[in-house]
Design an enzyme around this catalytic site. Structure first.
Site, PDB file in Angstrom:
ATOM      1  CB  CYS A  31      13.518 -35.591  -4.038  1.00  0.00           C
ATOM      2  SG  CYS A  31      13.355 -33.860  -3.272  1.00  0.00           S
ATOM      3  CG  HIS A  72      15.736 -36.187   1.634  1.00  0.00           C
ATOM      4  ND1 HIS A  72      16.076 -37.015   0.438  1.00  0.00           N
ATOM      5  CD2 HIS A  72      14.768 -35.296   1.374  1.00  0.00           C
ATOM      6  CE1 HIS A  72      15.215 -36.321  -0.429  1.00  0.00           C
ATOM      7  NE2 HIS A  72      14.452 -35.465   0.117  1.00  0.00           N
ATOM      8  CD  GLU A  73      12.670 -34.191   4.520  1.00  0.00           C
ATOM      9  OE1 GLU A  73      12.545 -35.222   3.764  1.00  0.00           O
ATOM     10  OE2 GLU A  73      12.795 -33.049   3.965  1.00  0.00           O
ATOM     11  CG  HIS A 106      14.845 -30.433   0.566  1.00  0.00           C
ATOM     12  ND1 HIS A 106      15.079 -30.303  -0.876  1.00  0.00           N
ATOM     13  CD2 HIS A 106      14.217 -31.713   0.751  1.00  0.00           C
ATOM     14  CE1 HIS A 106      14.539 -31.396  -1.462  1.00  0.00           C
ATOM     15  NE2 HIS A 106      14.167 -32.102  -0.622  1.00  0.00           N
TER      16      HIS A 106
HETATM   17  O1  LIG Z   1      12.336 -33.893   0.954  1.00  0.00           O
HETATM   18  C1  LIG Z   1      11.312 -34.582   1.211  1.00  0.00           C
HETATM   19  N1  LIG Z   1      10.847 -35.619   0.122  1.00  0.00           N
HETATM   20  O2  LIG Z   1      11.352 -35.150  -1.136  1.00  0.00           O
HETATM   21  C2  LIG Z   1      10.150 -36.589   0.374  1.00  0.00           C
HETATM   22  C3  LIG Z   1      10.978 -37.883   0.357  1.00  0.00           C
HETATM   23  C4  LIG Z   1      11.987 -37.966   1.542  1.00  0.00           C
HETATM   24  C5  LIG Z   1      12.600 -39.328   1.740  1.00  0.00           C
HETATM   25  C6  LIG Z   1      13.580 -39.675   0.333  1.00  0.00           C
HETATM   26  C7  LIG Z   1      14.653 -40.417   1.071  1.00  0.00           C
HETATM   27  C8  LIG Z   1      14.848 -40.374   2.389  1.00  0.00           C
HETATM   28  C9  LIG Z   1      13.628 -39.276   2.879  1.00  0.00           C
HETATM   29  C10 LIG Z   1       9.974 -39.134   0.158  1.00  0.00           C
HETATM   30  O3  LIG Z   1       9.266 -39.252   1.081  1.00  0.00           O
HETATM   31  N2  LIG Z   1      10.061 -39.866  -0.965  1.00  0.00           N
HETATM   32  N3  LIG Z   1      10.837 -39.627  -2.133  1.00  0.00           N
HETATM   33  C11 LIG Z   1      10.415 -39.761  -3.195  1.00  0.00           C
HETATM   34  C12 LIG Z   1       9.238 -40.833  -3.606  1.00  0.00           C
HETATM   35  C13 LIG Z   1       9.260 -41.771  -2.482  1.00  0.00           C
HETATM   36  C14 LIG Z   1       8.988 -40.926  -1.099  1.00  0.00           C
HETATM   37  C15 LIG Z   1       8.992 -41.860   0.084  1.00  0.00           C
HETATM   38  O4  LIG Z   1      10.124 -42.195   0.403  1.00  0.00           O
HETATM   39  N4  LIG Z   1       7.907 -42.233   0.475  1.00  0.00           N
HETATM   40  C16 LIG Z   1       7.673 -42.701   1.724  1.00  0.00           C
HETATM   41  C17 LIG Z   1       8.633 -43.488   2.576  1.00  0.00           C
HETATM   42  C18 LIG Z   1       8.007 -44.262   3.590  1.00  0.00           C
HETATM   43  C19 LIG Z   1       6.650 -44.282   4.032  1.00  0.00           C
HETATM   44  C20 LIG Z   1       5.726 -43.399   3.340  1.00  0.00           C
HETATM   45  N5  LIG Z   1       6.153 -42.577   2.109  1.00  0.00           N
HETATM   46 NI    NI Z   2      13.332 -34.157  -0.877  1.00  0.00          NI
END
Ligand SMILES: O=CN(O)C[C@@H](CC1CCCC1)C(=O)N1NCCC[C@H]1C(=O)Nc1ccccn1
Ligand code: NI
Length: 188
Positions: free
Chosen positions: A116, A159-160, A163
């Site tokens: 996250c 996940h969203e 939040h």
């Molecule tokens: O609430 C929203 N958040 O916290 C951003 C989160 C949301 C995802 C986490 C799991 C499902 C949704 C996020 O995106 N990540 N989590 C932390 C580091 C990695 C990053 C990620 O998965 N990145 C990514 C993935 C595919 C393509 C491009 N980037």
């Molecule tokens: Ni998140």
């Protein structure tokens, strides 16, 4: 533009609050926020811009992560070719006042667990979530939509949604056996 300093800290109480519904038509401030949230996701997935501004790549972003307790999140999910070129857009959407209308009993979890952008440390373990969801939401124009999502897209959206309810991904991890794969859990 939104950068990592605009994210509130993991222990900020706003991340544990129930976000407020948004009224339409959107006021200027909310319209600006929405534009910036989508821009952040696009910027964060652009290697050059992400490098230049120190952005962590994200696929989704919820308003409470920025200290704004409103029922808004953005998802920007595109396919990448093997050469890392941007392919088809899978989801490029702002979700306002979203509601999960129904979900499957069967669960799915990401093989490597979740992270996250509001949690600057790894928390290992499967995050079991319903494998399919039917989501109702309003877009930035106030139009009501209903979509069925499954697997990775369903996980991102849930996940969203969490939040907006003050839930963080690690709330779902089994404390005793984080990587326990019950027979009803599909790993994706
Ligand atoms: O609430 C929203 N958040 O916290 C951003 C989160 C949301 C995802 C986490 C799991 C499902 C949704 C996020 O995106 N990540 N989590 C932390 C580091 C990695 C990053 C990620 O998965 N990145 C990514 C993935 C595919 C393509 C491009 N980037
Ligand atoms: Ni998140």
């Amino acid at each position: 533009m939104i950068t990592m300093k605009d994210f509130i800290a993991e222990n900020n109480p706003i991340l544990r609050q129930e976000a407020e519904p948004v009224s339409f038509p959107l006021d200027e401030e909310t319209q600006e926020l929405i534009t910036e949230m989508r821009e952040f996701l696009i910027n964060s997935q652009d290697d050059e811009i992400a490098e230049k501004y120190g952005l962590r790549a994200g696929v989704g972003l919820a308003a409470p992560q920025l200290g704004v307790s409103k029922q808004i999140f953005a998802v920007y999910l595109v396919e990448y070719t093997d050469e890392g070129e941007r392919g088809d857009t899978i989801i490029d959407q702002i979700f306002i006042n979203p509601k999960i209308k129904s979900h499957a009993v069967q669960k799915a979890a990401l093989r490597d667990g979740e992270g996250c952008l509001s949690v600057p440390h790894d928390v290992p373990g499967f995050v079991p979530r319903p494998r399919r969801v039917t989501l109702e939401y309003r877009d930035e124009h106030g139009e009501v939509h209903t979509v069925k999502l499954r697997d990775y897209e369903a996980i991102v959206v849930q996940h969203e949604m969490d939040h907006l309810k003050g839930i963080l991904f690690y709330d779902h991890i089994d404390a005793d056996q984080p990587w326990r794969q019950g027979d009803d859990l599909t790993i994706i």
